[in-house]
Scaffold this active site. Structure first.
Site, PDB file in Angstrom:
ATOM      1  N   CYS A 187      -7.706  -5.468   2.523  1.00 54.97           N
ATOM      2  CA  CYS A 187      -8.905  -5.184   3.320  1.00 54.97           C
ATOM      3  C   CYS A 187     -10.136  -5.940   2.818  1.00 54.97           C
ATOM      4  O   CYS A 187     -11.094  -6.130   3.573  1.00 54.97           O
ATOM      5  CB  CYS A 187      -9.199  -3.685   3.317  1.00 54.97           C
ATOM      6  SG  CYS A 187      -7.867  -2.689   4.040  1.00 54.97           S
TER       7      CYS A 187
ATOM      8  N   ARG B  65       4.485  10.497 -11.047  1.00 59.54           N
ATOM      9  CA  ARG B  65       3.679  11.560 -11.639  1.00 59.54           C
ATOM     10  C   ARG B  65       4.307  12.934 -11.424  1.00 59.54           C
ATOM     11  O   ARG B  65       4.159  13.833 -12.247  1.00 59.54           O
ATOM     12  CB  ARG B  65       2.266  11.548 -11.046  1.00 59.54           C
ATOM     13  CG  ARG B  65       1.476  10.282 -11.349  1.00 59.54           C
ATOM     14  CD  ARG B  65       0.042  10.381 -10.845  1.00 59.54           C
ATOM     15  NE  ARG B  65      -0.626   9.094 -10.978  1.00 59.54           N
ATOM     16  CZ  ARG B  65      -0.946   8.306  -9.954  1.00 59.54           C
ATOM     17  NH1 ARG B  65      -0.658   8.679  -8.723  1.00 59.54           N
ATOM     18  NH2 ARG B  65      -1.548   7.159 -10.169  1.00 59.54           N
TER      19      ARG B  65
ATOM     20  N   GLU C 131      10.259  -5.606  -2.811  1.00 55.67           N
ATOM     21  CA  GLU C 131       9.195  -6.279  -2.070  1.00 55.67           C
ATOM     22  C   GLU C 131       9.622  -7.719  -1.785  1.00 55.67           C
ATOM     23  O   GLU C 131       9.962  -8.450  -2.701  1.00 55.67           O
ATOM     24  CB  GLU C 131       7.887  -6.261  -2.874  1.00 55.67           C
ATOM     25  CG  GLU C 131       6.797  -7.203  -2.407  1.00 55.67           C
ATOM     26  CD  GLU C 131       6.405  -6.985  -0.951  1.00 55.67           C
ATOM     27  OE1 GLU C 131       6.204  -7.995  -0.250  1.00 55.67           O
ATOM     28  OE2 GLU C 131       6.290  -5.820  -0.527  1.00 55.67           O
TER      29      GLU C 131
ATOM     30  N   ASP D 226       1.888   0.852   7.909  1.00 59.93           N
ATOM     31  CA  ASP D 226       1.761   0.240   9.233  1.00 59.93           C
ATOM     32  C   ASP D 226       3.013   0.372  10.091  1.00 59.93           C
ATOM     33  O   ASP D 226       2.934   0.363  11.317  1.00 59.93           O
ATOM     34  CB  ASP D 226       1.430  -1.247   9.098  1.00 59.93           C
ATOM     35  CG  ASP D 226       0.023  -1.489   8.585  1.00 59.93           C
ATOM     36  OD1 ASP D 226      -0.689  -0.509   8.306  1.00 59.93           O
ATOM     37  OD2 ASP D 226      -0.363  -2.672   8.456  1.00 59.93           O
TER      38      ASP D 226
ATOM     39  N   ALA E 145       0.823  -1.222   0.000  1.00 60.28           N
ATOM     40  CA  ALA E 145       0.000   0.000   0.000  1.00 60.28           C
ATOM     41  C   ALA E 145       0.851   1.263   0.000  1.00 60.28           C
ATOM     42  O   ALA E 145       0.940   1.974  -1.008  1.00 60.28           O
ATOM     43  CB  ALA E 145      -0.950  -0.024   1.200  1.00 60.28           C
TER      44      ALA E 145
ATOM     45  N   VAL F 199      15.135  -7.275   2.077  1.00 61.81           N
ATOM     46  CA  VAL F 199      16.185  -6.379   2.554  1.00 61.81           C
ATOM     47  C   VAL F 199      16.675  -6.855   3.918  1.00 61.81           C
ATOM     48  O   VAL F 199      15.893  -7.034   4.849  1.00 61.81           O
ATOM     49  CB  VAL F 199      15.685  -4.922   2.626  1.00 61.81           C
ATOM     50  CG1 VAL F 199      16.759  -4.015   3.207  1.00 61.81           C
ATOM     51  CG2 VAL F 199      15.273  -4.439   1.230  1.00 61.81           C
TER      52      VAL F 199
END
Length: 565
Positions: A44, A23, A34, A290, A12, A88
């Site tokens: 969700c 942009r 990731e 989070d 997210a 990582v």
């Protein structure tokens, strides 16, 4: 080539940062690392796949046009180098690089700016047999697929969910929709214990009835029972609950190990400490989602609030600031809503526990009403609870249970964000038409009730307080509903009561009533109870209180409930 921005975490906050950054800056080199196999998925919605309302897992990681949001998609459409399977291991803040494992090989990548979006991980219960087959968390896509597969393959008739937070309740509804007997086990004394006060949580429980659902409160899991290597039940401190499938939904913890090992400051909430620009204690490193600490907008407390909506807002702010803006993130209210069978529950701002922790002197009121005019099809009951600071009338928080809850909670979140007082709420110019609302919106009614309470015009007693004292305290309970209403449902175990309908109260012979005795008045929604309180005070009774919420807001035992047992 512009500056290199490395983002650790691609769900997210990480992918929102990357997309917004591209942009704003066509030249930046954006690399996302990731550790999992998937990017940018919407976790969700997972319970609604289990329920069957969402038909495909593709809904969670595909665009509306049907494209899979994978590495190829982000490279082709957004010019972002997003790499899966990259774990990582270490950050070197002096050399400004990260060390990560990819396909068994240790690699190094330098950065100009680093973004930590490492998310959170489900808490596991350190109980006997916790690794048995059939015991799952419910956080990642592979968790969802494993649970769905077990149900589809048969053999699952009983499910136990440990934890009555959002995931627990949403999954309880989902499993019942699949025809499974479902037990929810919660060690605290209420549903949604982080969100709702005792009175509001009891209302949610009161109106939740389903033959396939059992809820066990104030009960703790102690072990898992196993047969042939697979879970067969949950041993609690009171019983064994059969289960062929167990979901552990007792919360999540922020993934801060990488940051801690690199010497970044960890805040009091256990998350990575950030300033108003979402920078960590290292100016070249941002954190969002989070793993990042939030500031509560009302109390100023540092809080851990893991929400997908918050993560996406973080990502936008981080990207803007990387590009030179000085955009501040204003913090959170902890706004949330949940559907639980036929009801909704929601809250925003502070509840009683967090208001006390903040040292704020507050008052509250519980106010039932209808979500639209009573003659309209589909009318539902909604119960609102407002908290306000006594000295100023500033609105601190709100909770709601019933119908059309999310709409009211969103209005109140906006109002609290802007520093609204009860007077402001009372004067809000909200849309009115019979299919949507009542002429005086529930929010305005609740604000008026609480203002009356602060002004001393209304003296009320909260259901929790009355429940604790109703069988021992010396008082007279004056029920001002009609005899038919009283016969249909009345509070159990009240030692001294009388039925005096409101339309008789001004002229009734009350000469035998002791004017020194405490009196509690009650009706259906506390409108008549309040009127009765005022009338009795005018007739010389001083120790008079109305029961907040009346029978609509009463969450505890009634005589009709006892008769059914």
């Amino acid at each position: 080539m512009g500056k290199r921005v490395v983002i650790v975490g691609g769900v997210a906050a990480g992918m929102k940062t990357a997309a917004r950054l591209r942009r704003l800056d066509a030249e930046a080199e954006i690399i996302v690392l990731e550790r999992g196999p998937q990017l940018s998925y919407g976790a969700c919605g997972f319970p609604y796949f289990i329920s069957g309302e969402v038909k495909s897992m593709d809904s969670f990681d595909h665009t509306p046009q049907g494209a899979l949001r994978d590495s190829d998609y982000f490279a082709a459409v957004k010019g972002i180098d997003a790499r899966c399977g990259c774990n990582v291991q270490k950050m070197d803040r002096v050399q400004k690089c990260v060390h990560y494992m990819e396909k068994g090989e240790l690699k190094k990548l330098s950065y100009d700016v680093l973004v930590l979006a490492t998310g959170s991980t489900p808490v596991k219960l350190p109980l006997p047999n916790a690794d048995a087959a059939g015991i799952h968390s419910f956080w990642f896509p592979w968790d969802v697929e494993a649970v769905d597969k077990e149900i589809a393959e048969g053999g699952v008739k009983d499910v136990v969910i440990i934890g009555a937070g959002f995931i627990g309740l949403e999954l309880a509804e989902a499993f019942v929709r699949r025809g499974l007997h479902t037990s929810v086990l919660e060690q605290q004394d209420r549903l949604l214990p982080q969100l709702l006060d005792e009175d509001m949580a009891a209302l949610l429980l009161r109106d939740t009835k389903n033959p396939l659902l059992d809820i066990y409160l104030e009960e703790r899991a102690g072990a898992f029972t196993v047969e042939n290597g697979k879970v067969s039940g949950v041993q609690t401190d009171k019983r064994v609950i059969p289960a062929q499938l167990v979901i552990v939904a007792v919360g999540v913890r922020p993934n801060v190990e990488l940051a801690r090992e690199a010497g970044l400051v960890i805040g009091p909430s256990g998350c990575i400490a950030v300033n108003e620009y979402l920078q960590t204690s290292d100016d070249a490193i941002y954190a969002g989602g989070d793993c990042a600490e939030n500031t509560h907008r009302v109390s100023g407390a540092k809080v851990f609030v893991p929400m997908g909506s918050t993560a996406n807002k973080h990502g936008r702010v981080i990207a803007d600031n990387i590009c030179g803006a000085r955009k501040q993130y204003p913090g959170v209210l902890g706004t949330a809503a949940c559907r639980f069978f036929a009801q909704e529950a929601g809250a925003t701002g502070l509840n009683e526990r967090t208001a006390r922790q903040a040292g704020i002197d507050f008052a509250s009121a519980i106010v039932p009403g209808s979500d639209r005019l009573g003659y309209m099809p589909g009318v539902g009951r909604i119960v609102l609870k407002l908290l306000a600071e006594k000295s100023s009338g500033r609105v601190l928080g709100a909770q709601a249970v019933g119908a059309s809850v999310a709409k009211r909670i969103d209005i109140l979140a906006a109002a609290i964000s802007l520093g609204a007082t009860l007077e402001n709420l009372s004067g809000l110019d909200l849309a009115y038409a019979p299919p949507f609302n009542t002429p005086i919106e529930n929010i305005a009614t609740a604000a008026n009730v609480l203002q009356n309470k602060l002004d001393g015009q209304l003296r009320s007693i909260n259901p929790v307080e009355f429940e604790k004292n109703r069988t021992q305290e010396d008082y007279l309970f004056v029920d001002v509903r009609t005899p038919a209403e009283v016969a249909a449902k009345r509070i159990a175990d009240i030692p001294s009561r009388v039925n005096l309908p409101l339309d008789t109260l001004r002229t009734a012979d009350i000469s035998k009533m002791d004017k020194e005795q405490k009196i509690v008045t009650a009706c259906q929604i506390d409108l008549r109870g309040y009127e009765a309180e005022v009338i009795l005070r005018a007739r010389g009774f001083q120790d008079v209180y109305s029961l907040e919420g009346g029978m609509s807001g009463w969450p505890y035992a009634t005589e009709s409930d006892k008769d059914k047992k």
